[in-house]
Scaffold this active site. Structure first.
Site, PDB file in Angstrom:
ATOM      1  N   HIS A 216       0.812  -1.217   0.000  1.00 42.70           N
ATOM      2  CA  HIS A 216       0.000   0.000   0.000  1.00 42.70           C
ATOM      3  C   HIS A 216       0.848   1.271   0.000  1.00 42.70           C
ATOM      4  O   HIS A 216       0.333   2.349  -0.236  1.00 42.70           O
ATOM      5  CB  HIS A 216      -0.997  -0.034   1.168  1.00 42.70           C
ATOM      6  CG  HIS A 216      -2.186  -0.884   0.838  1.00 42.70           C
ATOM      7  ND1 HIS A 216      -3.484  -0.492   1.040  1.00 42.70           N
ATOM      8  CD2 HIS A 216      -2.264  -2.113   0.266  1.00 42.70           C
ATOM      9  CE1 HIS A 216      -4.306  -1.446   0.609  1.00 42.70           C
ATOM     10  NE2 HIS A 216      -3.578  -2.442   0.157  1.00 42.70           N
ATOM     11  N   SER A 220      -0.029  -1.120  -6.273  1.00 42.17           N
ATOM     12  CA  SER A 220       0.157  -2.380  -7.001  1.00 42.17           C
ATOM     13  C   SER A 220       0.821  -2.152  -8.345  1.00 42.17           C
ATOM     14  O   SER A 220       0.621  -1.114  -8.975  1.00 42.17           O
ATOM     15  CB  SER A 220      -1.200  -3.028  -7.259  1.00 42.17           C
ATOM     16  OG  SER A 220      -1.712  -3.573  -6.094  1.00 42.17           O
ATOM     17  N   LYS A 244     -14.245  -8.570  -7.803  1.00 41.96           N
ATOM     18  CA  LYS A 244     -13.435  -9.470  -8.624  1.00 41.96           C
ATOM     19  C   LYS A 244     -12.692 -10.490  -7.740  1.00 41.96           C
ATOM     20  O   LYS A 244     -12.617 -11.666  -8.078  1.00 41.96           O
ATOM     21  CB  LYS A 244     -12.445  -8.651  -9.463  1.00 41.96           C
ATOM     22  CG  LYS A 244     -11.738  -9.494 -10.509  1.00 41.96           C
ATOM     23  CD  LYS A 244     -11.052  -8.639 -11.546  1.00 41.96           C
ATOM     24  CE  LYS A 244     -10.311  -9.521 -12.523  1.00 41.96           C
ATOM     25  NZ  LYS A 244      -9.846  -8.806 -13.697  1.00 41.96           N
ATOM     26  N   ASP A 245     -12.179 -10.028  -6.582  1.00 43.20           N
ATOM     27  CA  ASP A 245     -11.503 -10.954  -5.655  1.00 43.20           C
ATOM     28  C   ASP A 245     -12.485 -11.985  -5.106  1.00 43.20           C
ATOM     29  O   ASP A 245     -12.152 -13.163  -4.988  1.00 43.20           O
ATOM     30  CB  ASP A 245     -10.855 -10.182  -4.496  1.00 43.20           C
ATOM     31  CG  ASP A 245      -9.500  -9.591  -4.886  1.00 43.20           C
ATOM     32  OD1 ASP A 245      -8.952 -10.000  -5.929  1.00 43.20           O
ATOM     33  OD2 ASP A 245      -8.996  -8.719  -4.153  1.00 43.20           O
ATOM     34  N   GLU A 288       5.786 -33.962   0.492  1.00 45.19           N
ATOM     35  CA  GLU A 288       4.564 -33.545  -0.186  1.00 45.19           C
ATOM     36  C   GLU A 288       4.912 -32.917  -1.542  1.00 45.19           C
ATOM     37  O   GLU A 288       6.029 -32.413  -1.733  1.00 45.19           O
ATOM     38  CB  GLU A 288       3.833 -32.518   0.680  1.00 45.19           C
ATOM     39  CG  GLU A 288       3.298 -33.093   1.979  1.00 45.19           C
ATOM     40  CD  GLU A 288       2.001 -33.861   1.777  1.00 45.19           C
ATOM     41  OE1 GLU A 288       2.071 -35.035   1.377  1.00 45.19           O
ATOM     42  OE2 GLU A 288       0.937 -33.290   2.025  1.00 45.19           O
TER      43      GLU A 288
HETATM   44  C1  HEM Z   1       0.673 -16.067   2.831  1.00 45.11           C
HETATM   45  C2  HEM Z   1       1.128 -15.793   1.644  1.00 45.11           C
HETATM   46  C3  HEM Z   1       0.851 -14.502   0.913  1.00 45.11           C
HETATM   47  C4  HEM Z   1      -0.214 -13.653   1.046  1.00 45.11           C
HETATM   48  C5  HEM Z   1      -1.442 -13.804   1.945  1.00 45.11           C
HETATM   49  C6  HEM Z   1       0.011 -12.566   0.134  1.00 45.11           C
HETATM   50  C7  HEM Z   1      -0.848 -11.502  -0.027  1.00 45.11           C
HETATM   51  C8  HEM Z   1      -0.739 -10.540  -1.004  1.00 45.11           C
HETATM   52  C9  HEM Z   1      -1.766  -9.610  -1.366  1.00 45.11           C
HETATM   53  C10 HEM Z   1      -3.154  -9.523  -0.716  1.00 45.11           C
HETATM   54  C11 HEM Z   1      -1.289  -8.856  -2.371  1.00 45.11           C
HETATM   55  C12 HEM Z   1      -2.056  -7.768  -3.124  1.00 45.11           C
HETATM   56  C13 HEM Z   1      -2.972  -8.444  -4.164  1.00 45.11           C
HETATM   57  C14 HEM Z   1      -2.217  -9.025  -5.309  1.00 45.11           C
HETATM   58  O1  HEM Z   1      -1.393  -8.297  -5.902  1.00 45.11           O
HETATM   59  O2  HEM Z   1      -2.416 -10.224  -5.612  1.00 45.11           O
HETATM   60  C15 HEM Z   1       0.060  -9.271  -2.637  1.00 45.11           C
HETATM   61  C16 HEM Z   1       0.910  -8.709  -3.575  1.00 45.11           C
HETATM   62  C17 HEM Z   1       2.198  -9.145  -3.840  1.00 45.11           C
HETATM   63  N1  HEM Z   1       2.797 -10.279  -3.320  1.00 45.11           N
HETATM   64 FE1  HEM Z   1       2.021 -11.500  -1.937  1.00 45.11          FE
HETATM   65  N2  HEM Z   1       1.211 -12.736  -0.501  1.00 45.11           N
HETATM   66  C18 HEM Z   1       1.746 -13.921  -0.071  1.00 45.11           C
HETATM   67  C19 HEM Z   1       2.931 -14.497  -0.485  1.00 45.11           C
HETATM   68  C20 HEM Z   1       3.812 -13.932  -1.410  1.00 45.11           C
HETATM   69  C21 HEM Z   1       5.036 -14.524  -1.854  1.00 45.11           C
HETATM   70  C22 HEM Z   1       5.541 -15.876  -1.391  1.00 45.11           C
HETATM   71  C23 HEM Z   1       5.606 -13.640  -2.735  1.00 45.11           C
HETATM   72  C24 HEM Z   1       6.910 -13.738  -3.478  1.00 45.11           C
HETATM   73  C25 HEM Z   1       7.896 -14.484  -3.195  1.00 45.11           C
HETATM   74  C26 HEM Z   1       4.735 -12.504  -2.854  1.00 45.11           C
HETATM   75  C27 HEM Z   1       4.968 -11.399  -3.647  1.00 45.11           C
HETATM   76  C28 HEM Z   1       4.059 -10.387  -3.881  1.00 45.11           C
HETATM   77  C29 HEM Z   1       4.277  -9.244  -4.752  1.00 45.11           C
HETATM   78  C30 HEM Z   1       5.543  -8.943  -5.545  1.00 45.11           C
HETATM   79  C31 HEM Z   1       3.112  -8.485  -4.735  1.00 45.11           C
HETATM   80  C32 HEM Z   1       2.850  -7.186  -5.493  1.00 45.11           C
HETATM   81  C33 HEM Z   1       2.116  -7.565  -6.740  1.00 45.11           C
HETATM   82  C34 HEM Z   1       1.858  -6.426  -7.656  1.00 45.11           C
HETATM   83  O3  HEM Z   1       1.670  -5.315  -7.193  1.00 45.11           O
HETATM   84  O4  HEM Z   1       1.886  -6.713  -8.850  1.00 45.11           O
HETATM   85  N3  HEM Z   1       3.655 -12.711  -2.042  1.00 45.11           N
HETATM   86  N4  HEM Z   1       0.379 -10.308  -1.803  1.00 45.11           N
END
Ligand code: HEM
Length: 439
Positions: A216, A220, A244-245, A288
């Protein structure tokens, strides 16, 4: 939170709370009117889906823990009791068991999305790093959770994996003893794994909070990889992306439910329905499915590395495998600096797209050979030389690391990108803002 004037909320209770603690103002700012790029595709659902899965795992896990007994004498039976005697215990267990797999599915797609659209790049490096930390914590949590039912795979999986710590010189054995609470996997191991398996999801919640906070701050990324410039590039998060989500989560849950209700054991190993027996080693110990690519990398190192023409070994094959396995995750941490190409999205980088898709294929190949016994003969190279699954794993491991350490830095310098649209608005309408009125 700014103390400036704001429009009062119509609901009296909301207004009363908000004037004392501006919770609703914060929610409205971060989730109501939050400006979000208007060109998100369905890949952008997976953050919300991962969040949904995290909550599902915590709620089902806490309820399971009310019936589970972390003692090697009764752990297996307590799980069977959950399945047979606890009201809807079978459902709870299947939600949790399959939930782990679906959580990894969501997160793997989420990581792929980040790689494909260059979301790891400046200014979102820290957001990416928090993601990798979450991924590591998820792996630790899932590994310890799998030990809890105290079946054959639980026991032998824990034995094999914790044994790898002994590969580290000097401290290795002490670390292993500390981890398993003795000299072999036993009741102390089960107790500490249960305690940590209960704790780590809450640590994950904390890191997810930092992850979303960092998101935030930067806002994004989006499929075109261009930052929003004007108001016409964005939409308020609510109602567009809340809807959409919700739709994405619903579709995901339908597939998840098909597994829970119709094929609940499809992703598990039948040997884990046999109580742990230290006297009987299963024919083939496999983790797994979501660990298989990393397991293949771990087993890919088969020779000791030493000083040529001497007997001196510097890195044993076992240590080499462990280092490569940890390295395969650690390399993700530095990905934002290995790929310094100014264009983010793979849409406009055909070469990067090709090598990334090849990388995905290679990870799938690693997963496939990781699930097979080592050294399965595939074909003869010469009469005496046989090409085996270990050779496949070795070649795939070389590409895995070469993608990060060689391909990305080279492409950053030499790849000529396709023309990038001037704005998000232009990328979705194919229309510069000036042609709006003429349409
Ligand atoms: C419990 C696991 C995770 C949760 C709950 C989570 C949650 C989120 C959420 C809610 C967003 C914003 C919505 C979206 O862009 O899809 C986000 C964005 C992002 N997440 Fe995660 N995430 C998790 C794991 C990860 C992992 C493992 C990575 C990378 C190794 C990652 C990298 C990113 C990146 C780079 C964004 C920005 C995406 C963009 O703005 O294009 N996330 N995450």
């Amino acid at each position: 939170m700014s103390a400036g004037p704001r429009k009062p909320f119509e609901n009296k209770i909301v207004e009363w709370v908000d004037s004392r603690l501006p919770l609703f103002t914060m929610l409205d700012k971060e989730y109501g009117v939050f400006p979000t790029p208007k060109n998100f595709n369905y890949f952008w659902n997976f953050g919300a889906i991962a969040m949904f899965m995290l909550v599902t795992m915590i709620v089902s896990g806490i309820t399971l823990a009310m019936h589970y007994a972390a003692n090697t004498g009764i752990a297996f039976d307590s799980v069977e009791r959950i399945m047979r005697d606890v009201n809807y215990g079978w459902l709870l267990r299947y939600i949790h068991m399959n939930g782990a797999s679906f959580f990894f599915v969501a997160v793997y797609i989420h990581i792929f999305r980040g790689m494909y659209y260059g979301s790891y790049k400046q200014p979102r490096e820290l957001l990416w790093i928090f993601g990798v930390v979450i991924f590591l914590l998820m792996m630790a949590t899932a590994f310890m959770g799998y030990v809890l039912p105290w079946g054959q795979m639980s026991y032998w999986g824990a034995t094999v994996i914790t044994n790898f710590f002994t590969a580290f010189p000097l401290v290795g054995e002490s670390v292993q003893t500390l981890l398993i609470g003795g000299f072999s996997v036993d009741n102390p191991t089960l107790n500490r794994f249960f305690a940590l398996h209960y704790l780590l999801p809450f640590v994950i919640v904390g890191v997810v909070f930092l992850h979303v906070w960092a998101l935030h701050v930067t806002g994004s990324n989006n499929p075109s990889g261009i930052e929003p410039k004007t108001k016409e590039d964005t939409l308020p998060f609510h109602p567009y992306y809340t809807m959409k989500d919700s739709f994405g989560i619903l579709v995901f849950v339908i597939i998840y439910a098909i597994f829970i209700f119709f094929m609940p054991n499809a992703l598990g190993h039948p040997d884990n329905y046999i109580p742990a027996n230290p006297m009987v080693t299963p024919a083939h110990i496999v983790p797994e499915w979501y660990f298989l690519p990393f397991y293949a990398i771990l087993r890919a190192v088969t020779i000791d590395i030493g000083i040529p023409f001497t007997e001196v070994t510097i890195i044993t094959a076992k240590l080499g495998g462990v280092l490569l396995m940890f390295g395969s995750i650690a390399v993700l941490l530095v990905m934002p600096w290995l790929d310094s190409h100014p264009v983010r999205s793979a849409r406009y980088r055909p070469k990067f797209k090709f090598f990334l898709l090849l990388f995905v294929v290679i990870v799938l190949v690693l997963g496939k050979v990781g699930g097979m016994p080592a050294d399965v003969p595939l074909f003869h190279i010469t009469e005496n030389m046989i090409f085996t699954t270990t050779h496949v794993a070795q070649i795939a491991t070389v590409y895995y690391f070469a993608f990060f350490l060689v391909v990305l830095p080279i492409l950053s310098r030499v790849e000529k990108a396709l023309p990038v649209p001037a704005s998000i608005h232009e990328s979705v309408t194919n229309c510069k803002s000036s042609c709006e009125g003429n349409a």
